[in-house]
Design a protein around this motif. Structure first.
Motif, PDB file in Angstrom:
ATOM      1  N   LYS B 189       0.793  -1.238   0.011  1.00  0.00           N
ATOM      2  CA  LYS B 189      -0.021  -0.025   0.085  1.00  0.00           C
ATOM      3  C   LYS B 189       0.863   1.199  -0.025  1.00  0.00           C
ATOM      4  N   THR B 192       2.024   1.471  -3.527  1.00  0.00           N
ATOM      5  CA  THR B 192       0.981   2.084  -4.227  1.00  0.00           C
ATOM      6  C   THR B 192       0.705   3.558  -4.076  1.00  0.00           C
ATOM      7  N   ALA B 193       0.719   4.020  -2.871  1.00  0.00           N
ATOM      8  CA  ALA B 193       0.555   5.315  -2.610  1.00  0.00           C
ATOM      9  C   ALA B 193       1.478   6.238  -3.077  1.00  0.00           C
ATOM     10  N   ALA B 220      -1.987   3.367 -10.314  1.00  0.00           N
ATOM     11  CA  ALA B 220      -1.670   3.029  -9.040  1.00  0.00           C
ATOM     12  C   ALA B 220      -1.973   1.860  -8.606  1.00  0.00           C
TER      13      ALA B 220
END
Lengths: 110, 233
Positions: B189, B192-193, B220
């Motif tokens: 995550k 992704t962020a 993303a």
């Protein structure tokens, strides 16, 4: 501004905001999603939130629509982020951030 | 499950308590929206109506900015659609956990899906089937505080000549910092962020100011999924 036109715009905004919220739950609730799609959906919040936040704190729109680097917002974000992470708090960065931005503009007027 | 379910009354109180951090950010952010919308020339009734019907922080800010800039009705509505399209992904990701909800209750729940209520509800997604009253109480309390904040902002607008000296224009960013901290809890995550943040900024700077959110999100999340599959290989 013409308030009747604004009312119609609001009704249009309602329709296009409500349907994408409602339809997936009506159509998908209880169904087993494909595991890959489910794994992808789990990453959506981690993607959508920074996609909104980062441009918001890095870039500022000038009067004519031109973009400027927003140093104050970036500095305040860099202070608020670790504190929010430490205290797992939703409201701390809102309140502290506004205080720091106000203080920054008071002490360093543009 | 062997544990006894909390009573409906207890669930409503739990929902109220869990909505408290959302209220603390919705009041100032809603207030800022109310001030800006009133200053843009939108009547108090319409300011409040938009918060009741649309209930989307960034969507409402963008719409007010566009209306103030003289954009046409279709442009405002289309932009709202694109900016709020992410709620479709959020609703879809909650849907597997809501099999036992009736259709009318699903409608009631879905009207209040925002970044914030989604973050709270997805954190306890496994309990959604058992704790319907708690989820609805959380959603409705959050929505009420959003409307209240907007109404207060519209009323106080005359007293505030500029939102910048008060730092009110940071309220929305502050709320998103809090949300990211709650949501981003794994290496995948985080990656992704970072990808979404960079991509969103580049697309926004390139002038894709209506579509940057949805494009950056889809790319993303797909990138993150690729990383996840590669790690598990």
């Amino acid at each position: 501004m013409d308030q009747t036109l604004i009312l119609w715009i609001i009704i249009g905004m309602w329709a296009v905001s409500f349907l994408p919220r409602m339809l997936p739950l009506q159509l998908l609730s209880g169904r087993q999603l494909h595991p890959l799609f489910a794994a992808w959906l789990k990453l959506v919040p981690a993607a959508v939130l920074p996609a909104i936040l980062v441009p918001l704190v890095l870039l500022e729109k000038g009067a004519g629509g031109e973009l400027h680097f927003n140093a104050l917002f970036l500095i305040v974000t860099l202070i608020c982020f670790p504190l929010a992470a430490k205290y797992k708090s939703l409201s701390l960065p809102v309140v502290l951030g506004m205080v720091l931005v106000a203080a920054g503009r008071w002490f360093f007027p543009a | 499950m062997t544990n006894v379910l909390p009573s409906t009354g207890r669930q409503i109180i739990n929902g109220l308590q869990r909505s408290f951090p959302i209220i603390l950010s919705y009041i100032p952010v809603g207030f800022t929206y109310g001030v800006l919308a009133h200053k843009a020339g939108i009547s108090d009734i319409n300011v409040i109506l938009m918060s009741m019907l649309v209930f989307a922080g960034s969507g409402q800010f963008i719409a007010v900015g566009m209306m103030a800039g003289g954009a046409g009705a279709l442009a405002v509505i289309l932009t709202t659609f694109v900016v709020n399209l992410r709620h479709l992904l959020m609703a879809a990701s909650l849907s597997p956990w809501m099999a036992q909800w009736s259709r009318p209750l699903l409608v009631l729940f879905s009207a209040d899906i925002t970044d914030e209520t989604f973050a709270m509800n997805s954190a306890k997604a496994v309990e959604l089937n058992d704790c319907k009253a708690e989820a609805l109480s959380l959603n409705i309390t959050a929505h009420s505080s959003w409307v209240l904040g907007g109404a207060l902002g519209a009323l106080a607008s005359g007293l505030i000549s500029d939102v910048r000296p008060l730092g009110l224009d940071f309220a929305l960013a502050g709320m998103f910092i809090g949300l990211i901290v709650l949501q981003v809890d794994s290496t995948v995550k985080v990656l992704t962020a970072i990808c979404a943040g960079i991509l969103g900024t580049v697309l926004y700077a390139c002038g894709l100011q209506e579509f940057y959110i949805i494009i950056a999100t889809v790319v993303a999340a797909t990138f993150g999924l690729g990383v996840e599959l590669w790690i598990k290989r």
